[in-house]
Design an enzyme around this catalytic site. Sequence first.
Site, PDB file in Angstrom:
ATOM      1  N   ASN A 212       0.851  -1.196   0.000  1.00 40.70           N
ATOM      2  CA  ASN A 212       0.000   0.000   0.000  1.00 40.70           C
ATOM      3  C   ASN A 212       0.888   1.248   0.000  1.00 40.70           C
ATOM      4  OD1 ASN A 212       0.540   0.833   2.827  1.00 40.70           O
ATOM      5  ND2 ASN A 212      -0.384  -1.166   3.243  1.00 40.70           N
ATOM      6  N   ASP A 280      -4.082  -6.236   4.790  1.00 42.17           N
ATOM      7  CA  ASP A 280      -5.109  -7.096   5.390  1.00 42.17           C
ATOM      8  C   ASP A 280      -5.032  -8.522   4.853  1.00 42.17           C
ATOM      9  OD1 ASP A 280      -6.294  -5.154   7.030  1.00 42.17           O
ATOM     10  OD2 ASP A 280      -7.273  -4.255   5.288  1.00 42.17           O
ATOM     11  N   PRO A 307      -2.798 -11.927   9.872  1.00 48.37           N
ATOM     12  CA  PRO A 307      -3.109 -11.790  11.304  1.00 48.37           C
ATOM     13  C   PRO A 307      -3.333 -10.319  11.630  1.00 48.37           C
ATOM     14  CG  PRO A 307      -0.765 -12.217  10.983  1.00 48.37           C
ATOM     15  CD  PRO A 307      -1.428 -12.385   9.644  1.00 48.37           C
ATOM     16  N   ILE A 309      -2.462  -7.610  13.919  1.00 49.88           N
ATOM     17  CA  ILE A 309      -1.401  -7.378  14.914  1.00 49.88           C
ATOM     18  C   ILE A 309      -1.938  -6.600  16.118  1.00 49.88           C
ATOM     19  CG2 ILE A 309       0.879  -6.331  15.286  1.00 49.88           C
ATOM     20  CD1 ILE A 309       1.410  -6.797  12.272  1.00 49.88           C
ATOM     21  N   PHE A 327      -3.669   3.014  14.877  1.00 52.00           N
ATOM     22  CA  PHE A 327      -3.987   4.056  13.910  1.00 52.00           C
ATOM     23  C   PHE A 327      -5.026   3.476  12.962  1.00 52.00           C
ATOM     24  CE2 PHE A 327      -1.232   7.914  13.613  1.00 52.00           C
ATOM     25  CZ  PHE A 327      -0.662   7.782  14.864  1.00 52.00           C
ATOM     26  N   LYS A 341     -13.516  -0.149  15.224  1.00 48.55           N
ATOM     27  CA  LYS A 341     -12.189  -0.755  15.312  1.00 48.55           C
ATOM     28  C   LYS A 341     -11.725  -0.839  16.781  1.00 48.55           C
ATOM     29  CE  LYS A 341      -8.550  -0.445  11.908  1.00 48.55           C
ATOM     30  NZ  LYS A 341      -7.862   0.457  11.003  1.00 48.55           N
TER      31      LYS A 341
END
Length: 404
Positions: A212, A280, A307, A309, A327, A341
Amino acid sequence: MLANKNVLLIVSGGIAAEKIPELISKLTSRGCKIRCILTNSGSKFISTDELTKLTRQPTYQEMFFKNKNDKMEHIYLSREADLILVAPATANIIAKIANGIADDLASTTLLANDKPIFIAPSMNVMMWRNHATQVNIKKILEQRVIPIGPESGLLACGEIGEGRMSEPETIVKYIENYFQKSSDLKSLSGHKIIVTSGPTQEPIDPVRFISNRSSGKQGYLIAHTLSKFGAEVVLISGPTSETYPKDIKIIKVETAEEMLEASISELPSSVFISVAAVSDWRVESVPLNKIKKNKMNEINLTLTRNPDILSCVSKAGSLRPNLVIGFSAETENVIKNSKIKLEEKGCDWIVANDVSDGFGHNTNQVHIITKNNIDAWPKLEKSEVALKLSQLIDNFLEKQNNAT
Ligand SMILES: Cc1cc2nc3c(=O)[nH]c(=O)nc-3n(C[C@H](O)[C@H](O)[C@H](O)COP(=O)(O)O)c2cc1C
């Protein structure tokens, strides 16, 4: 100690303004960069031209700009400063600071300011002793404004008593002491903080990958600032072109799985900050050799979830850091998605970041989301976000320390 320090000097309308050239010369000769704001009354004692000549920087007096695209001086002047000094500080400007009055550029800047304020009061002895002034002085002490002086002696008006502005040399010493102390201040020493940063790269084959646009800039600045606060920082970094900060342990990783492994192996820590933009998904099975183009017009890649994190660290049981910060880069419904989230991952704070105009800028506009609060920060340089976040972490750990 003063080299490269930015001081915003506010000159208000007292007779001691005549000592300001000496004060500026003492500060600039020690390497300080000074910008001045002059009040209208101040301009009866010293001119903007004289201040500009002495500081070699523009001097500001007007609140409203001539050009509507100009920057808002009452905001950015204090943001660019390390410290604000009001000298001389009249009874009037002290009253304005104490009571939150913002009716000119100087007082509005003082109200909108996010830096330590020093004032060098200067006035007639009766003005100083006046109950109203004394109440205002008490109030500004509560606002953490630091007075330098005043001294007692013969005043410019011919009366004797308290009210003389401290000598320029004394003011310079105060400021030097302040910078000395803040550089000695290693308030996070003894705390280990893990910061993940940058993108991850998930291989498709030995030469291709999915990634990304994360630059790693914000994470590196956070790591650097926390280290300045005295923390033992471990920076777990995905591939980036940022320069590795000196004096910080760096663990270079490529994939999300490597980042998770490095994060868990570095626990326990006081704080964990997941700034990294972790992919992701990863390709389910990566061939040993480069995928040949041959005559294939299409290729199907099966992606599998990486996973999480932040979740893993938040749920690390006895190894869980006291403060876990994630973040959240969102392009829509920033607050709503970030609150989800926070809930799902079990972390303590989310720094919600609107990336609808892309990654890699030098500024960030973030919201700090906790279980019970949402704090909207203005658009800030990434270095300022790093500083404010480090201060929040510092406050959190101090409070926790006091509670135990
Ligand atoms: C000659 C003269 C000297 C002054 N000296 C002082 C002073 O030393 N301290 C003070 O508080 N006010 C002093 N004043 C009054 C301030 O200039 C006045 O209160 C003004 O409103 C302050 O505005 P400012 O705080 O926006 O600069 C003086 C006024 C004059 C005319």
